[in-house]
Write an enzyme that holds these catalytic residues in place. Sequence first.
Site, PDB file in Angstrom:
ATOM      1  N   CYS A  23      13.391 -76.283   5.497  1.00  0.00           N
ATOM      2  CA  CYS A  23      13.431 -74.846   5.805  1.00  0.00           C
ATOM      3  C   CYS A  23      13.891 -74.605   7.248  1.00  0.00           C
ATOM      4  CB  CYS A  23      12.044 -74.238   5.574  1.00  0.00           C
ATOM      5  SG  CYS A  23      11.999 -72.492   5.999  1.00  0.00           S
ATOM      6  N   MET A  42      13.984 -70.670  -3.870  1.00  0.00           N
ATOM      7  CA  MET A  42      14.626 -69.696  -2.959  1.00  0.00           C
ATOM      8  C   MET A  42      13.624 -68.606  -2.635  1.00  0.00           C
ATOM      9  SD  MET A  42      18.580 -69.559  -4.175  1.00  0.00           S
ATOM     10  CE  MET A  42      18.266 -69.810  -5.907  1.00  0.00           C
ATOM     11  N   GLU A  43      13.019 -68.755  -1.485  1.00  0.00           N
ATOM     12  CA  GLU A  43      11.965 -67.862  -1.052  1.00  0.00           C
ATOM     13  C   GLU A  43      12.479 -66.426  -0.967  1.00  0.00           C
ATOM     14  OE1 GLU A  43      11.285 -67.322   2.860  1.00  0.00           O
ATOM     15  OE2 GLU A  43       9.490 -66.157   2.401  1.00  0.00           O
TER      16      GLU A  43
END
Length: 309
Positions: A98, A8-9
Amino acid sequence: MRVILAPMEGVADAPMRALLTSVGGYDLVVSEFIRVVDQLLPEKVFFRLCAELKYQCHTPTGTPVRLQLLGQHPNWMAENALRAIELGSHGVDINYGCPAPMVNRSNGGAALLKEPETIYQVTKAVREAVPQNKPVSAKIRLGWDDKSRCIEIAQAIESAGATELTVHARTKEEAYRPPAHWQYISKIKQHTKLPIIANGEVWSREDYLKCQQASGCDDVMLGRGALTVPNLAHVVRGQQQAMSWPEVKALLVHYSDFEIVSEKQKYYPARIKQWLRFISRHYPEAEQLFLQVRVLKDTDQILSLLQES
Ligand SMILES: Cc1cc2nc3c(=O)[nH]c(=O)nc-3n(C[C@H](O)[C@H](O)[C@H](O)COP(=O)(O)O)c2cc1C
């Protein structure tokens, strides 16, 4: 059954990964993605996004971390994958899910779901670069705006030689809107031999059991739910109930201790607010605390509020 902490960026950074794996129950963690465009990235980029590389790529309590790469050029992905392995990553995961417009505009992340042939080329190049004893995994959504090619995409990944596949059971178009369409994971499973990890909308033991039933997968990757209920890995395994609020609050203080000494301390106020928002989904007390913390910008003020309340 394996439980994997999702990449989880901007949220599951090294201090958060350290904290959640210290609560336990995770077999593996996937790092935030490293964006590969047209070069072999300097080592410092790898260390910035995956601080665990300094410690044989384990979190402080010993959970292995697999570095994730995102990119569309087979050769550059291969070179960076090899560098990740040389720096100590436990395999490489490739991000084909993404939805960020900036990434998709340059044909990265979920944009590749429209091009199974490119997915095949990228996965194959990475597989050939990474030593055979190290896993190469991929993470997909069910498609860009429809699910009709999900089997084709999974088969492209399988024939490129990947070790395993995580399926976030939504299209890019469906973003993060419930439900997750776990039954499509089962269709994929019927058409490939790849080990599959189910992902999407698992917030409780009940969700896990429904997901397992619909997808046919025992292995699960936990994303937002892991932030909301910090012991969710144990909960989905049926070993514990969700932590009590006082236990969660103690973790918030503990996390603060980690973050304010980390290289990213200037982000601490934003990070703690962000985490409180996730926690509020399960713990109403966190909502109250969020409203109080929201107006504060100073780390010490936030910390004393957490300690007092
Ligand atoms: C804030 C945020 C950042 C994310 N960053 C990444 C990422 O870097 N790489 C990736 O493959 N998925 C990323 N995801 C997707 C998650 O790994 C996961 O697939 C998704 O949240 C669905 O699982 P969940 O319903 O359990 O949250 C991100 C999700 C969120 C909410």
